[in-house]
Design an enzyme around this catalytic site. Structure first.
Site, PDB file in Angstrom:
ATOM      1  N   SER A 161      -5.618   3.226   2.306  1.00  0.00           N
ATOM      2  CA  SER A 161      -5.362   2.270   1.135  1.00  0.00           C
ATOM      3  C   SER A 161      -6.719   2.059   0.353  1.00  0.00           C
ATOM      4  CB  SER A 161      -4.660   1.052   1.277  1.00  0.00           C
ATOM      5  OG  SER A 161      -4.695  -0.094   0.600  1.00  0.00           O
ATOM      6  N   TYR A 174      -3.862  -6.654   6.863  1.00  0.00           N
ATOM      7  CA  TYR A 174      -3.899  -5.375   6.170  1.00  0.00           C
ATOM      8  C   TYR A 174      -4.899  -4.728   5.813  1.00  0.00           C
ATOM      9  CZ  TYR A 174      -1.781  -1.803   2.771  1.00  0.00           C
ATOM     10  OH  TYR A 174      -1.374  -0.624   2.184  1.00  0.00           O
TER      11      TYR A 174
END
Length: 279
Positions: A161, A174
């Protein structure tokens, strides 16, 4: 089948949701000749895997059926990526069903546990790290075991990401899990390189999948945007190419890294962010 992945088998974890990154990746690889294994958790297991956020067995089967209808090769295999034995069984399914294991894409992830730092519980932290980072290690480990034994090389790609490069509020676990994938790829690439196995990450910015739509609503409220539409416009305005990512953008990058054209690329974390993430 013809195409640059003809005769190869690809496993894509977390690929059992319509309009998700995993489905787009599976469809792209299948369109280019790969036999693909659609894999997801299949059903809610606990509070960290609510039914609305996971790929159910019926949805997995429907995606595989669509690929077969389009002329591709596809099977399904339920896998709980937090369980190493389950990831080994998934790898074995690929070989038993399609004859080999050549490509493994670690796409399964939790991106829906977002909270202010002081509200994050130990269970929240463990859930995200267990799926996003430990689950990716388990997948990489299971795939590498078979790829090394086959002696024909292979491709392992983690879907990281933009959060693998930059920090974001309300996304402590995350962001940590995605940063961890950078270290995992760099280290694994060193050990697996002599076997002709490359290990890379793809780092997309925001993509409005089903999960992405939830994130849009959540972060629009966090930043005080008047509407989700205003939030998305502000997002597009800060991206040099003036739009958020599409699932197909990530799928194309994965296909490149899995191809012969990328045979000398390993240990990299490739940004697919329209220029938003420059490092």
């Amino acid at each position: 089948m013809t195409g640059r992945f003809a005769g190869k088998t690809a496993v894509i974890t977390g690929s059992g949701r319509r309009a998700g990154l995993g489905e787009a990746i599976a469809r792209r690889l299948a369109a280019e000749g790969a036999a693909v294994v659609i894999s997801d958790i299949g059903a809610s297991r606990d509070a960290a895997t609510p039914g609305a956020m996971i790929g159910a067995t019926a949805e997995m089967e429907a995606i595989a059926a669509d690929i077969r209808t389009s002329g591709g090769q596809a099977s399904t295999c339920v896998c709980e990526v937090r369980d190493f034995v389950a990831t080994q069984a998934l790898a074995k399914h690929a070989v038993d069903t399609h004859g080999s294991l050549d490509i493994w894409v670690n796409n399964a992830g939790i991106g829906y546990i977002m909270k202010p730092l002081l509200e994050v519980t130990p269970d929240d932290w463990r859930a995200v790290i267990d799926v996003n980072l430990t689950g990716s290690f388990f997948g990489l480990r299971a795939a590498a075991e078979i790829m090394v034994a086959q002696g024909r090389g292979g491709r392992i790609v983690n879907i990281a990401s933009q959060a693998a490069k930059s920090g974001f509020p309300h996304a402590q676990a995350y962001t940590s899990s995605k940063h961890g994938l950078v270290g995992l790829a760099r280290s694994a690439a060193i050990e697996l390189g002599p076997h002709g196995i490359t290990v890379n990450n793809v780092c997309p910015n925001h993509v409005t999948t089903g999960l992405g739509a939830w994130q849009n609503e959540y972060f629009a409220k966090v930043v005080g945007a008047a509407s989700v539409e205003d939030y998305l416009k502000a997002m597009a305005d800060r991206i040099p190419l003036k739009r958020p990512g599409l699932p197909e953008d990530t799928a194309k990058a994965v296909a490149f890294l899995c191809s012969d054209e990328a045979q000398y690329i390993t240990a990299e974390s490739l940004n697919v962010s329209g220029g938003e993430e420059p490092h």
